[in-house]
Write a protein that holds these residues in place. Structure first.
Motif, PDB file in Angstrom:
ATOM      1  N   PRO A  78     -10.425  -2.794   1.476  1.00  0.00           N
ATOM      2  CA  PRO A  78     -11.574  -2.303   0.712  1.00  0.00           C
ATOM      3  C   PRO A  78     -11.179  -1.984  -0.730  1.00  0.00           C
ATOM      4  O   PRO A  78     -10.066  -1.516  -0.989  1.00  0.00           O
ATOM      5  CB  PRO A  78     -11.981  -1.027   1.470  1.00  0.00           C
ATOM      6  CG  PRO A  78     -11.376  -1.156   2.818  1.00  0.00           C
ATOM      7  CD  PRO A  78     -10.111  -1.931   2.631  1.00  0.00           C
ATOM      8  N   GLN A  79     -12.083  -2.224  -1.642  1.00  0.00           N
ATOM      9  CA  GLN A  79     -11.804  -1.956  -3.056  1.00  0.00           C
ATOM     10  C   GLN A  79     -11.493  -0.480  -3.293  1.00  0.00           C
ATOM     11  O   GLN A  79     -10.686  -0.146  -4.180  1.00  0.00           O
ATOM     12  CB  GLN A  79     -12.983  -2.388  -3.923  1.00  0.00           C
ATOM     13  CG  GLN A  79     -12.744  -2.203  -5.420  1.00  0.00           C
ATOM     14  CD  GLN A  79     -13.850  -2.813  -6.257  1.00  0.00           C
ATOM     15  OE1 GLN A  79     -14.345  -3.896  -5.956  1.00  0.00           O
ATOM     16  NE2 GLN A  79     -14.237  -2.120  -7.315  1.00  0.00           N
ATOM     17  N   THR A  80     -12.096   0.391  -2.514  1.00  0.00           N
ATOM     18  CA  THR A  80     -11.868   1.823  -2.700  1.00  0.00           C
ATOM     19  C   THR A  80     -10.393   2.188  -2.537  1.00  0.00           C
ATOM     20  O   THR A  80      -9.919   3.155  -3.136  1.00  0.00           O
ATOM     21  CB  THR A  80     -12.703   2.632  -1.706  1.00  0.00           C
ATOM     22  OG1 THR A  80     -12.466   2.145  -0.365  1.00  0.00           O
ATOM     23  CG2 THR A  80     -14.182   2.517  -2.022  1.00  0.00           C
ATOM     24  N   THR A  81      -9.659   1.402  -1.741  1.00  0.00           N
ATOM     25  CA  THR A  81      -8.251   1.677  -1.493  1.00  0.00           C
ATOM     26  C   THR A  81      -7.404   1.487  -2.745  1.00  0.00           C
ATOM     27  O   THR A  81      -6.354   2.120  -2.899  1.00  0.00           O
ATOM     28  CB  THR A  81      -7.717   0.773  -0.362  1.00  0.00           C
ATOM     29  OG1 THR A  81      -8.560   0.916   0.787  1.00  0.00           O
ATOM     30  CG2 THR A  81      -6.295   1.123   0.022  1.00  0.00           C
ATOM     31  N   VAL A  82      -7.856   0.605  -3.638  1.00  0.00           N
ATOM     32  CA  VAL A  82      -7.074   0.310  -4.845  1.00  0.00           C
ATOM     33  C   VAL A  82      -7.854   0.607  -6.118  1.00  0.00           C
ATOM     34  O   VAL A  82      -7.469   0.164  -7.200  1.00  0.00           O
ATOM     35  CB  VAL A  82      -6.619  -1.171  -4.847  1.00  0.00           C
ATOM     36  CG1 VAL A  82      -5.617  -1.424  -3.738  1.00  0.00           C
ATOM     37  CG2 VAL A  82      -7.814  -2.113  -4.734  1.00  0.00           C
ATOM     38  N   GLN A  83      -8.951   1.349  -6.013  1.00  0.00           N
ATOM     39  CA  GLN A  83      -9.789   1.586  -7.189  1.00  0.00           C
ATOM     40  C   GLN A  83      -9.022   2.283  -8.310  1.00  0.00           C
ATOM     41  O   GLN A  83      -9.206   1.956  -9.490  1.00  0.00           O
ATOM     42  CB  GLN A  83     -11.013   2.417  -6.805  1.00  0.00           C
ATOM     43  CG  GLN A  83     -12.032   2.549  -7.933  1.00  0.00           C
ATOM     44  CD  GLN A  83     -12.587   1.201  -8.373  1.00  0.00           C
ATOM     45  OE1 GLN A  83     -13.117   0.447  -7.551  1.00  0.00           O
ATOM     46  NE2 GLN A  83     -12.451   0.883  -9.658  1.00  0.00           N
ATOM     47  N   GLN A  84      -8.162   3.229  -7.968  1.00  0.00           N
ATOM     48  CA  GLN A  84      -7.379   3.902  -9.001  1.00  0.00           C
ATOM     49  C   GLN A  84      -6.466   2.916  -9.731  1.00  0.00           C
ATOM     50  O   GLN A  84      -6.249   3.045 -10.938  1.00  0.00           O
ATOM     51  CB  GLN A  84      -6.552   5.032  -8.397  1.00  0.00           C
ATOM     52  CG  GLN A  84      -7.344   6.297  -8.104  1.00  0.00           C
ATOM     53  CD  GLN A  84      -6.450   7.416  -7.635  1.00  0.00           C
ATOM     54  OE1 GLN A  84      -5.888   7.372  -6.537  1.00  0.00           O
ATOM     55  NE2 GLN A  84      -6.289   8.433  -8.460  1.00  0.00           N
ATOM     56  N   SER A  85      -5.946   1.939  -9.010  1.00  0.00           N
ATOM     57  CA  SER A  85      -5.071   0.940  -9.627  1.00  0.00           C
ATOM     58  C   SER A  85      -5.868   0.001 -10.523  1.00  0.00           C
ATOM     59  O   SER A  85      -5.399  -0.394 -11.595  1.00  0.00           O
ATOM     60  CB  SER A  85      -4.333   0.151  -8.545  1.00  0.00           C
ATOM     61  OG  SER A  85      -3.483   1.008  -7.803  1.00  0.00           O
TER      62      SER A  85
ATOM     63  N   SER B 172      -3.402  -8.832  -6.969  1.00  0.00           N
ATOM     64  CA  SER B 172      -3.663 -10.246  -6.662  1.00  0.00           C
ATOM     65  C   SER B 172      -3.387 -10.540  -5.199  1.00  0.00           C
ATOM     66  O   SER B 172      -4.130 -11.273  -4.543  1.00  0.00           O
ATOM     67  CB  SER B 172      -2.795 -11.141  -7.552  1.00  0.00           C
ATOM     68  OG  SER B 172      -3.123 -11.000  -8.918  1.00  0.00           O
ATOM     69  N   ALA B 173      -2.310  -9.968  -4.674  1.00  0.00           N
ATOM     70  CA  ALA B 173      -1.941 -10.212  -3.279  1.00  0.00           C
ATOM     71  C   ALA B 173      -2.887  -9.514  -2.303  1.00  0.00           C
ATOM     72  O   ALA B 173      -3.157 -10.019  -1.211  1.00  0.00           O
ATOM     73  CB  ALA B 173      -0.511  -9.743  -3.040  1.00  0.00           C
ATOM     74  N   LEU B 174      -3.404  -8.364  -2.699  1.00  0.00           N
ATOM     75  CA  LEU B 174      -4.234  -7.565  -1.790  1.00  0.00           C
ATOM     76  C   LEU B 174      -5.716  -7.918  -1.846  1.00  0.00           C
ATOM     77  O   LEU B 174      -6.490  -7.466  -0.999  1.00  0.00           O
ATOM     78  CB  LEU B 174      -4.062  -6.076  -2.117  1.00  0.00           C
ATOM     79  CG  LEU B 174      -2.681  -5.485  -1.818  1.00  0.00           C
ATOM     80  CD1 LEU B 174      -2.576  -4.083  -2.406  1.00  0.00           C
ATOM     81  CD2 LEU B 174      -2.403  -5.466  -0.318  1.00  0.00           C
ATOM     82  N   SER B 175      -6.124  -8.727  -2.820  1.00  0.00           N
ATOM     83  CA  SER B 175      -7.549  -9.039  -2.960  1.00  0.00           C
ATOM     84  C   SER B 175      -8.073  -9.761  -1.725  1.00  0.00           C
ATOM     85  O   SER B 175      -7.422 -10.640  -1.170  1.00  0.00           O
ATOM     86  CB  SER B 175      -7.781  -9.917  -4.199  1.00  0.00           C
ATOM     87  OG  SER B 175      -7.187 -11.188  -4.057  1.00  0.00           O
TER      88      SER B 175
ATOM     89  N   LEU C 124       0.829  -1.205   0.000  1.00  0.00           N
ATOM     90  CA  LEU C 124       0.000   0.000   0.000  1.00  0.00           C
ATOM     91  C   LEU C 124       0.865   1.257   0.000  1.00  0.00           C
ATOM     92  O   LEU C 124       0.531   2.258  -0.641  1.00  0.00           O
ATOM     93  CB  LEU C 124      -0.948  -0.011   1.202  1.00  0.00           C
ATOM     94  CG  LEU C 124      -2.042  -1.081   1.157  1.00  0.00           C
ATOM     95  CD1 LEU C 124      -2.856  -1.071   2.450  1.00  0.00           C
ATOM     96  CD2 LEU C 124      -2.955  -0.881  -0.042  1.00  0.00           C
ATOM     97  N   ASP C 125       1.999   1.207   0.701  1.00  0.00           N
ATOM     98  CA  ASP C 125       2.913   2.344   0.714  1.00  0.00           C
ATOM     99  C   ASP C 125       3.535   2.573  -0.664  1.00  0.00           C
ATOM    100  O   ASP C 125       3.816   3.714  -1.034  1.00  0.00           O
ATOM    101  CB  ASP C 125       4.015   2.108   1.747  1.00  0.00           C
ATOM    102  CG  ASP C 125       5.040   3.224   1.758  1.00  0.00           C
ATOM    103  OD1 ASP C 125       4.719   4.314   2.290  1.00  0.00           O
ATOM    104  OD2 ASP C 125       6.145   3.027   1.219  1.00  0.00           O
ATOM    105  N   ARG C 126       3.738   1.485  -1.428  1.00  0.00           N
ATOM    106  CA  ARG C 126       4.374   1.596  -2.740  1.00  0.00           C
ATOM    107  C   ARG C 126       3.380   1.879  -3.868  1.00  0.00           C
ATOM    108  O   ARG C 126       3.774   2.022  -5.017  1.00  0.00           O
ATOM    109  CB  ARG C 126       5.132   0.311  -3.063  1.00  0.00           C
ATOM    110  CG  ARG C 126       6.141  -0.152  -2.021  1.00  0.00           C
ATOM    111  CD  ARG C 126       7.418   0.641  -1.998  1.00  0.00           C
ATOM    112  NE  ARG C 126       8.371   0.046  -1.077  1.00  0.00           N
ATOM    113  CZ  ARG C 126       9.364  -0.742  -1.433  1.00  0.00           C
ATOM    114  NH1 ARG C 126       9.564  -1.024  -2.701  1.00  0.00           N
ATOM    115  NH2 ARG C 126      10.187  -1.235  -0.520  1.00  0.00           N
TER     116      ARG C 126
END
Length: 304
Positions: A214-221, A207-210, A174-176
């Motif tokens: 929350p999806q909102t944390t990675v929605q931009q990705s 894949s590792a974070l699924s 998440l930091d990266r």
């Protein structure tokens, strides 16, 4: 997809098998543990039981690569290049006769990290938090996104979802994550310049974070992959991008046509290396991301 579609490609993979059960890189004909692990994952996902012996022989060949500390290096003359370790764990996963080797490799990942240092100040060249442990490509070097993500997947599939090392690595990924979405190989901002995202790094991290955040944390990705993948037709970038979207149930209906186009590109550019071909074919069969390929290695997946 019927046998008529798969048979020529499976024949190509099987032709790379050595007498001792390992698989070789097709250009230089040398044994590679990563190729062997990918061949295991691919063959095990087929609807036929005819490859059971081949799979078990390949798994046993992988055990010969394991070092006393539990790691699996890319070759005996490069013992510190331990990045095939999580991939080998996925290849052994579910095989009772290889469980002890899988456990030793898991223990290695739990006990080892990359090289880390105190977080740099605001004037540092690199802006990511260098103190958060992950995993490196090569021992005694800094941790990077791809080996960290693959190690997280391997450990999670072995019941270590809440282990401190996995939680730390979640924090590291998440930091990266780049401010505008996606992941580079591991840096975020250098000399004040935000770096470019890469589909393969982004797909692996997602894949590792699924199932963990929350999806909102990675929605931009996720949006980055949805925008980038329609233009990609190279196996590593396309496949890891697709696997990342599959892990979040966001792969579009056009995914299969992208993968088929990628496969057809061999006629123009030449045959893909074995690891890339196995990744491509495996992605065409996976519906739930990389975890679905290694979820139950002794079960048989049906192909529609």
């Amino acid at each position: 997809m019927n046998d008529f579609f798969w048979n020529p490609y499976i024949t190509r993979i099987l032709a790379l098998k050595l007498e001792d059960g390992g698989f070789v890189n097709h250009r230089v004909r040398t044994y590679r543990p990563d190729v062997t692990a990918w061949a295991i994952l691919l063959l095990n996902s087929l609807s036929s039981t005819s490859h059971t012996t081949v799979i078990q022989q390949a798994r046993t060949r992988l055990t010969q690569d394991q070092q006393p500390d539990g790691s699996i290096p890319i070759s005996s003359d490069q013992p510190h290049a331990i990045w095939p370790t999580p991939l080998s764990i996925l290849a052994w996963h579910g095989s009772s006769s290889h469980r002890q080797y899988e456990e030793q490799a898991v223990q290695f990942l739990l006990e080892h990290t990359g090289f880390h240092m105190e977080k740099m100040d605001g004037n540092a060249i690199a802006r990511h938090d260098t103190s958060i442990p992950g995993w490196p490509w090569i021992m005694h070097t800094h941790s990077w996104v791809q080996p960290t993500a693959l190690s997280m997947i391997a450990l999670s599939m072995n019941g270590h979802d809440t282990h401190e090392r996995v939680l730390q690595s979640e924090q590291m990924l998440l930091d990266r994550q780049l401010p505008q979405g996606g992941w580079n190989y591991g840096n975020t901002t250098i000399l004040g310049q935000e770096l470019q995202a890469f589909p393969e790094s982004t797909g692996l991290a997602l894949s590792a974070l699924s199932g963990r955040i929350p999806q909102t944390t990675v929605q931009q990705s996720l949006n980055y992959l949805l925008e980038a993948l329609p233009r990609l037709r190279t196996p590593i970038s396309l496949c890891w991008g697709v696997l990342g979207l599959q892990a979040w149930n966001m792969a579009p209906q056009s995914t299969e046509s992208w993968l088929r186009d990628c496969l057809k590109s061999e006629s123009r550019y030449g045959e893909y290396d074995p690891a890339s071909l196995c990744l491509l074919l495996g992605t065409m069969m996976a519906q739930g991301g990389i975890k679905s390929l290694a979820a139950s290695p002794e079960s048989i997946y049906s192909i529609a």
